[in-house]
Design an enzyme around this catalytic site. Structure first.
Site, PDB file in Angstrom:
ATOM      1  N   LYS A   1       0.811  -1.121  -0.063  1.00 35.21           N
ATOM      2  CA  LYS A   1      -0.111  -0.011   0.025  1.00 35.21           C
ATOM      3  C   LYS A   1       0.921   1.229  -0.221  1.00 35.21           C
ATOM      4  O   LYS A   1       2.007   1.141   0.657  1.00 35.21           O
ATOM      5  CB  LYS A   1      -0.774  -0.052   1.257  1.00 35.21           C
ATOM      6  CG  LYS A   1      -1.792   1.078   1.365  1.00 35.21           C
ATOM      7  CD  LYS A   1      -2.800   0.978   2.544  1.00 35.21           C
ATOM      8  CE  LYS A   1      -3.935   2.075   2.604  1.00 35.21           C
ATOM      9  NZ  LYS A   1      -4.723   1.927   4.035  1.00 35.21           N
TER      10      LYS A   1
ATOM     11  N   SER B   1      -9.333   1.790   3.410  1.00 35.45           N
ATOM     12  CA  SER B   1      -8.547   2.685   2.198  1.00 35.45           C
ATOM     13  C   SER B   1      -7.564   1.841   1.418  1.00 35.45           C
ATOM     14  O   SER B   1      -6.938   2.118   0.687  1.00 35.45           O
ATOM     15  CB  SER B   1      -7.744   3.669   3.091  1.00 35.45           C
ATOM     16  OG  SER B   1      -7.079   3.244   4.049  1.00 35.45           O
TER      17      SER B   1
ATOM     18  N   SER C   1      -9.584  -0.574   7.481  1.00 35.01           N
ATOM     19  CA  SER C   1      -9.008  -0.395   6.211  1.00 35.01           C
ATOM     20  C   SER C   1      -8.256  -1.669   5.439  1.00 35.01           C
ATOM     21  O   SER C   1      -8.116  -1.503   4.308  1.00 35.01           O
ATOM     22  CB  SER C   1      -8.002   0.906   6.190  1.00 35.01           C
ATOM     23  OG  SER C   1      -9.055   1.958   6.190  1.00 35.01           O
TER      24      SER C   1
END
Length: 448
Positions: free
Chosen positions: A70, A139, A163
């Site tokens: 990420k 996210s 997330s």
């Protein structure tokens, strides 16, 4: 979409010689070429990753395995932007969690998309590989989508209010958030220094456990070496025979969950019942209370992290209304912030005592079906609920107390979209939690 390979399947195929490293590299790159333009899971792809998969630099327990990271987490030589035009930094060093993956031989394919600064549950423009009309969650939506599409075997994400688990549920994969600080957050762009966790996204609980042990380097029990030097897979431990009761926060679930999700969850309890587990209802504080604790702590911490941007010339580079959503953090008093921390400590102590009675706690990961792209509200029991409130309502409490939790695919809804089961464990009992989740996944036999 069942033609993906798990981490352990890749390792087994390479060890047995049924797949060469060149074939694995070709497989990964072909999926990227075909699927990435549609899914848009990556912000940056390493052009040399295929060569590294074909000829990995080391022979560790993840040698040549393709992994996504990420874009909140530093990878040396790849930009860290937090999914924002306001940031662009080229780190010289890997975050410790990335360094451990590289030491184990993993190949970092690229940086996956994140909702800007990890503040949200939508992750535009990434799409859900199961159905491109639907959200991937967030996210860590890019990490989840990349794994679900089979472009990587595993990915790192961050989880401040859900997330990792939210996108895992949306995309039909496993998302594991360990006990707070079990995986280092050093080298990770903060959103909330109190609530941030690093987690893993994989297709199976066995893969999640394997990566977790690499990332935490358990002495003696993480990567057991056979006599001939080959890496054996970590074996699930056996839970005590009397430890067979699971907590279920029924009032919390029924008050805020779509009836179809409740029905699927009841089917899940049937699987667990056949495994020998019993259930006991447990009270859980209202979501508004958890939400207030989240915001009162998270917002001032996020504002402090991004103050230079919010108060400077780069503010206009932030997307949409993000700056306005972060601004309230400036106005939360030190008294309110410290009071929230005191309440949080009380909740940690209270829930630690509660969980001592149980093998774990189970509940849906999401209270509603996966929302469509562009959808701002979901309807639950006749009420319109903002997408953010809905998607974090089951996950955020476990960031507040820092307990380990994992989302495991448990079925599909009437539209054919994934539904996730969330399993929560006691603090530091990460392996016990993974045992329970692995038992369920094996018994349910669900492979999406």
């Amino acid at each position: 979409m069942t033609d993906y390979m798990t981490v352990l399947e890749m390792l087994s195929a390479l060890e047995r010689g049924t797949m060469t490293r060149e074939e694995l590299a070709t497989r990964v790159w072909e999926r990227l070429d075909v699927l990435e333009p549609k899914v848009q899971a990556f912000l940056y792809v390493d052009p040399e990753a295929a060569d590294r998969i074909a000829d990995p630099p080391g022979s560790g327990p993840l040698s040549g395995i393709p992994v996504g990271v990420k874009d909140m987490i530093d990878v040396a030589g790849m930009p860290t932007t937090g999914g924002s035009r306001a940031y662009h930094r080229m780190p010289a060093e890997d975050a410790p969690c990335v360094a451990k993956l590289r030491k184990a031989g993993a190949v970092i394919v690229g940086k996956t998309n994140t909702q800007e600064l990890a503040y949200g549950v939508i992750t535009p423009p990434t799409r859900n590989p199961r159905n491109l009309d639907y959200l991937p969650g967030g996210s860590s939506g890019g990490s989840a989508a990349a794994v679900a599409a089979g472009m990587v075997a595993a990915a790192l994400g961050t989880d401040t209010g859900g997330s990792v688990r939210i996108p895992a549920s949306c995309c039909g994969i496993v998302g594991f958030k360990p006990t707070r600080d079990r995986i280092s957050t050093q080298g990770v762009m903060p959103l909330s220094t109190t609530y941030d966790h690093v987690g893993v996204l994989t297709h199976t609980v066995s893969d999640a456990r394997y990566l977790f042990h690499v990332l935490t380097e358990h002495p003696g029990d993480s990567l057991i070496r056979a006599a001939d030097g080959r890496t054996e897979r970590p074996r699930p431990g056996e839970r005590a025979s009397h430890d067979r009761v699971l907590a279920v926060p029924w009032d919390y679930i029924r008050d805020r969950t779509d009836p179809e999700i409740v029905q699927i969850f009841e089917d899940v309890l049937g699987v667990l019942r056949r495994l020998g587990y019993g259930f006991e209802a447990v009270e859980m504080e209202p979501f508004d209370e958890w939400k207030a604790l989240q915001l009162t702590v998270r917002l001032p911490e996020a504002y402090l992290t991004h103050r230079e941007v919010l108060e400077g010339s780069r503010r206009g580079l932030l997307q949409r209304d993000l700056a306005e959503r972060l601004d309230p953090g400036r106005d939360i008093s030190a008294l309110d912030y410290l009071a929230a921390h005191a309440i949080r400590r009380e909740k940690i102590a209270d829930w630690t005592r509660k969980m001592e009675r149980y093998a774990g706690l189970v509940m849906p990961t999401l209270p509603c079906p996966v929302p469509k792209v562009g959808q701002e509200q979901v309807q639950i029991q006749g009420n319109d609920v903002p997408v953010w409130d809905a998607l974090v309502s089951m996950t955020a409490p476990w960031n507040v107390v820092g307990f380990p939790s994992v989302s495991v695919p448990c079925g599909v809804d009437s539209r054919g979209l994934p539904v996730g089961l969330q399993v929560v464990g006691s603090p530091m009992d990460d392996d016990g939690l993974l045992d329970l989740a692995a038992q369920f996944q094996a018994a349910a036999g669900i492979r999406l």
